[in-house]
Each structure stands twice: as C-alpha cells, then as structure tokens.
Design a protein around this motif. Sequence first.
Motif, PDB file in Angstrom:
ATOM      1  N   LEU A  69       0.742  -1.146  -0.033  1.00  0.00           N
ATOM      2  CA  LEU A  69       0.163   0.102   0.109  1.00  0.00           C
ATOM      3  C   LEU A  69       0.866   1.259   0.061  1.00  0.00           C
ATOM      4  CD1 LEU A  69      -3.251  -0.724   2.245  1.00  0.00           C
ATOM      5  CD2 LEU A  69      -3.186  -0.163  -0.384  1.00  0.00           C
ATOM      6  N   THR A  70       1.903   1.172   0.709  1.00  0.00           N
ATOM      7  CA  THR A  70       2.980   2.449   0.703  1.00  0.00           C
ATOM      8  C   THR A  70       3.305   2.885  -0.794  1.00  0.00           C
ATOM      9  OG1 THR A  70       3.786   2.227   2.864  1.00  0.00           O
ATOM     10  CG2 THR A  70       5.127   3.247   1.373  1.00  0.00           C
ATOM     11  N   ILE A  71       3.765   1.763  -1.290  1.00  0.00           N
ATOM     12  CA  ILE A  71       4.089   1.937  -2.965  1.00  0.00           C
ATOM     13  C   ILE A  71       3.193   2.324  -3.782  1.00  0.00           C
ATOM     14  CG2 ILE A  71       5.422   0.910  -4.977  1.00  0.00           C
ATOM     15  CD1 ILE A  71       7.093   1.510  -2.545  1.00  0.00           C
ATOM     16  N   ASN A  72       1.863   1.776  -3.508  1.00  0.00           N
ATOM     17  CA  ASN A  72       0.720   2.028  -4.662  1.00  0.00           C
ATOM     18  C   ASN A  72       0.121   3.266  -4.299  1.00  0.00           C
ATOM     19  OD1 ASN A  72       0.482  -0.882  -5.199  1.00  0.00           O
ATOM     20  ND2 ASN A  72      -0.874  -1.408  -3.770  1.00  0.00           N
ATOM     21  N   VAL A  73       0.213   3.712  -3.084  1.00  0.00           N
ATOM     22  CA  VAL A  73      -0.238   5.212  -2.793  1.00  0.00           C
ATOM     23  C   VAL A  73       0.796   6.132  -3.447  1.00  0.00           C
ATOM     24  CG1 VAL A  73      -0.604   6.942  -0.859  1.00  0.00           C
ATOM     25  CG2 VAL A  73      -1.607   4.424  -0.671  1.00  0.00           C
ATOM     26  N   ALA A  74       1.949   5.823  -3.241  1.00  0.00           N
ATOM     27  CA  ALA A  74       3.101   6.973  -3.399  1.00  0.00           C
ATOM     28  C   ALA A  74       3.117   7.074  -5.169  1.00  0.00           C
ATOM     29  CB  ALA A  74       4.394   6.213  -3.213  1.00  0.00           C
ATOM     30  N   ASN A  75       2.873   6.011  -5.875  1.00  0.00           N
ATOM     31  CA  ASN A  75       2.589   5.692  -7.274  1.00  0.00           C
ATOM     32  C   ASN A  75       1.347   6.091  -7.779  1.00  0.00           C
ATOM     33  OD1 ASN A  75       5.260   5.100  -7.784  1.00  0.00           O
ATOM     34  ND2 ASN A  75       5.021   2.834  -7.864  1.00  0.00           N
ATOM     35  N   LEU A 101      -2.172   3.855   6.042  1.00  0.00           N
ATOM     36  CA  LEU A 101      -1.778   3.716   4.728  1.00  0.00           C
ATOM     37  C   LEU A 101      -2.512   4.343   3.629  1.00  0.00           C
ATOM     38  CD1 LEU A 101      -0.628  -0.100   5.270  1.00  0.00           C
ATOM     39  CD2 LEU A 101       0.973   2.069   5.105  1.00  0.00           C
ATOM     40  N   ARG A 102      -3.686   4.257   3.487  1.00  0.00           N
ATOM     41  CA  ARG A 102      -4.495   4.901   2.371  1.00  0.00           C
ATOM     42  C   ARG A 102      -4.467   6.445   2.627  1.00  0.00           C
ATOM     43  NH1 ARG A 102      -8.590   1.932  -0.405  1.00  0.00           N
ATOM     44  NH2 ARG A 102      -9.968   3.880  -0.041  1.00  0.00           N
ATOM     45  N   ASP A 103      -4.322   6.759   3.865  1.00  0.00           N
ATOM     46  CA  ASP A 103      -4.507   8.335   4.055  1.00  0.00           C
ATOM     47  C   ASP A 103      -3.117   9.076   4.281  1.00  0.00           C
ATOM     48  OD1 ASP A 103      -7.306   7.856   4.131  1.00  0.00           O
ATOM     49  OD2 ASP A 103      -7.276   7.743   6.349  1.00  0.00           O
ATOM     50  N   GLU A 104      -1.969   8.213   4.231  1.00  0.00           N
ATOM     51  CA  GLU A 104      -0.701   8.592   4.410  1.00  0.00           C
ATOM     52  C   GLU A 104      -0.546   9.605   5.820  1.00  0.00           C
ATOM     53  OE1 GLU A 104       1.172  10.208   0.669  1.00  0.00           O
ATOM     54  OE2 GLU A 104      -0.696  10.611   0.376  1.00  0.00           O
ATOM     55  N   THR A 105      -1.225   8.864   7.026  1.00  0.00           N
ATOM     56  CA  THR A 105      -0.958   9.339   8.422  1.00  0.00           C
ATOM     57  C   THR A 105      -0.083   8.210   9.152  1.00  0.00           C
ATOM     58  OG1 THR A 105      -3.067   8.065   8.732  1.00  0.00           O
ATOM     59  CG2 THR A 105      -3.390  10.583   8.120  1.00  0.00           C
ATOM     60  N   PRO A 106       0.411   8.746  10.100  1.00  0.00           N
ATOM     61  CA  PRO A 106       1.141   7.867  10.981  1.00  0.00           C
ATOM     62  C   PRO A 106       0.864   6.402  11.360  1.00  0.00           C
ATOM     63  CG  PRO A 106       1.436   9.885  11.795  1.00  0.00           C
ATOM     64  CD  PRO A 106       0.042   9.994  10.978  1.00  0.00           C
ATOM     65  N   LEU A 107       1.542   5.361  11.217  1.00  0.00           N
ATOM     66  CA  LEU A 107       1.345   4.072  11.351  1.00  0.00           C
ATOM     67  C   LEU A 107       1.108   3.849  13.145  1.00  0.00           C
ATOM     68  CD1 LEU A 107       2.980   2.189   8.440  1.00  0.00           C
ATOM     69  CD2 LEU A 107       0.499   2.342   9.029  1.00  0.00           C
ATOM     70  N   PRO A 108       0.400   2.891  13.414  1.00  0.00           N
ATOM     71  CA  PRO A 108       0.395   2.672  14.999  1.00  0.00           C
ATOM     72  C   PRO A 108       1.468   1.915  15.698  1.00  0.00           C
ATOM     73  CG  PRO A 108      -1.184   1.269  13.911  1.00  0.00           C
ATOM     74  CD  PRO A 108      -0.702   2.159  12.731  1.00  0.00           C
ATOM     75  N   SER A 109       2.477   1.387  14.761  1.00  0.00           N
ATOM     76  CA  SER A 109       3.680   0.969  15.327  1.00  0.00           C
ATOM     77  C   SER A 109       4.902   1.484  14.825  1.00  0.00           C
ATOM     78  CB  SER A 109       3.662  -0.508  14.829  1.00  0.00           C
ATOM     79  OG  SER A 109       4.759  -1.168  14.851  1.00  0.00           O
ATOM     80  N   ALA A 179     -12.737   2.196  -3.813  1.00  0.00           N
ATOM     81  CA  ALA A 179     -12.245   3.200  -4.348  1.00  0.00           C
ATOM     82  C   ALA A 179     -11.267   4.401  -3.493  1.00  0.00           C
ATOM     83  CB  ALA A 179     -13.294   3.736  -5.330  1.00  0.00           C
ATOM     84  N   TRP A 180     -10.328   4.739  -4.260  1.00  0.00           N
ATOM     85  CA  TRP A 180      -9.450   5.822  -3.560  1.00  0.00           C
ATOM     86  C   TRP A 180      -8.873   6.718  -4.659  1.00  0.00           C
ATOM     87  CZ3 TRP A 180      -4.134   6.605  -5.031  1.00  0.00           C
ATOM     88  CH2 TRP A 180      -3.283   7.364  -4.141  1.00  0.00           C
ATOM     89  N   GLU A 181      -8.561   7.869  -4.181  1.00  0.00           N
ATOM     90  CA  GLU A 181      -7.917   8.985  -5.076  1.00  0.00           C
ATOM     91  C   GLU A 181      -6.796   9.466  -4.016  1.00  0.00           C
ATOM     92  OE1 GLU A 181     -10.547  11.952  -6.649  1.00  0.00           O
ATOM     93  OE2 GLU A 181     -11.934  10.416  -7.200  1.00  0.00           O
ATOM     94  N   PRO A 182      -5.855  10.021  -4.645  1.00  0.00           N
ATOM     95  CA  PRO A 182      -4.660  10.802  -4.137  1.00  0.00           C
ATOM     96  C   PRO A 182      -5.310  11.829  -3.029  1.00  0.00           C
ATOM     97  CG  PRO A 182      -4.039  10.594  -6.285  1.00  0.00           C
ATOM     98  CD  PRO A 182      -5.652   9.946  -6.086  1.00  0.00           C
ATOM     99  N   ALA A 183      -4.579  11.984  -1.834  1.00  0.00           N
ATOM    100  CA  ALA A 183      -4.940  13.264  -1.406  1.00  0.00           C
ATOM    101  C   ALA A 183      -4.591  14.394  -1.965  1.00  0.00           C
ATOM    102  CB  ALA A 183      -4.172  13.216   0.217  1.00  0.00           C
TER     103      ALA A 183
END
Length: 185
Positions: A69-75, A101-109, A179-183
């Motif tokens: 998901l990190t790479i998918n969102v970044a791309n 991951l989808r929202d590009e906010t901090p992960l809980p770990s 469905a998702w769109e970049p921020a």
Amino acid sequence: MVTATLHTLETAPEAAKPRLEEAIKTYGMVPNLYAVMAESPSLLEGYFQLHRLAEASGFSPEERTVVWLTINVANQCHYCVPAHTMIAQAEKIDTAIIDALRDETPLPSDRLEALRSFALAIRETHGHPSEAATARFIKAGYDNKAMMDLLVIYAQKILSNFTNSLFDTPLDAPFQVFAWEPATE
C-alpha cells in the motif's frame, strides 16, 4: 493514455491463458489488471512470479501490506490501492493500519512506520536511501534480507502500478467499494 484490450480467456494470447485460468480458479474472474497484462504474456508471468515471491518473503502479511500500500499510494495507483485494501481486509489486517496507509498518516507501530519510511526512501531515491533512512530501518529490527525482500515487492508494484497508469485499468466491481484517490494538497 493508451487504450488497452481487456482480454478474456478467449481473446488472450495462448501464452497468457494459463495465468488467466489460474485467476479464474482463484478469484472466480479475471481481474482487469490481468486482463490488461495478458496482452504481454511476459508481463503477466513476471507479475505472477513476483507476487509468489513477495508472499514467500520474510515479511508477515501485515508487513507486505505496508509495503504494497505504501508503494501503491506513492505511485497514485487508482487500481492497486483498492485491490490491496480488499486483500488486506481479507487477511484481517487491522483497519487502523489500512486507513493510515491509504491516508498517509502515521502508523500505530514504530516498526511498521520504519518499514513504510524505508520503502518510500527506496522509491524516492531510486535505490539510494540515506544512511539515516537505512539506520532507522535496521534499528527497527530489519536486516539485509528484508531490504532485498522489499525490492521484490517494489518490483512487483512497478509492474502493476505502471500498467494501471499507462492503460487506465478499469476498477473491478469487487474493488469499487474501496475506491481511492490521492490526497489533494
């Protein structure tokens, strides 16, 4: 944008048909990504092989989800973010991780955040992460093998993300709920 053929089992090149048959057995359908990739049996085969290798890596399902998901969102992959969201839910990955991951906010770990940061560093520096980025990754408990396994997943994502970008792969019905769109900035 180039228009691609959405191949079926009947229209696909012969060399692609075994992989499409495998998809039908696994998913009950040919996902549109595979339907597009079928035009190039080599691309489709490469994607399938890299997916198998990603699943056989040393990463847990949660860690694979972080990298995917990190790479998918970044791309900004309009297709892979929803697809991997559905996969993550099927694997019972914590929704807080998926949403972050989808929202590009901090992960809980901290460990997962180090993994995401390193995946982004690899992408953004074209494989030349800073010493600080590498040190953070190692400090989080990852090793050289994890760096190499990350490259396998990254290679897989290049094949799918770029195919979807080049050919604007239509989102399959089962993925549309995710469905998702970049921020927007």
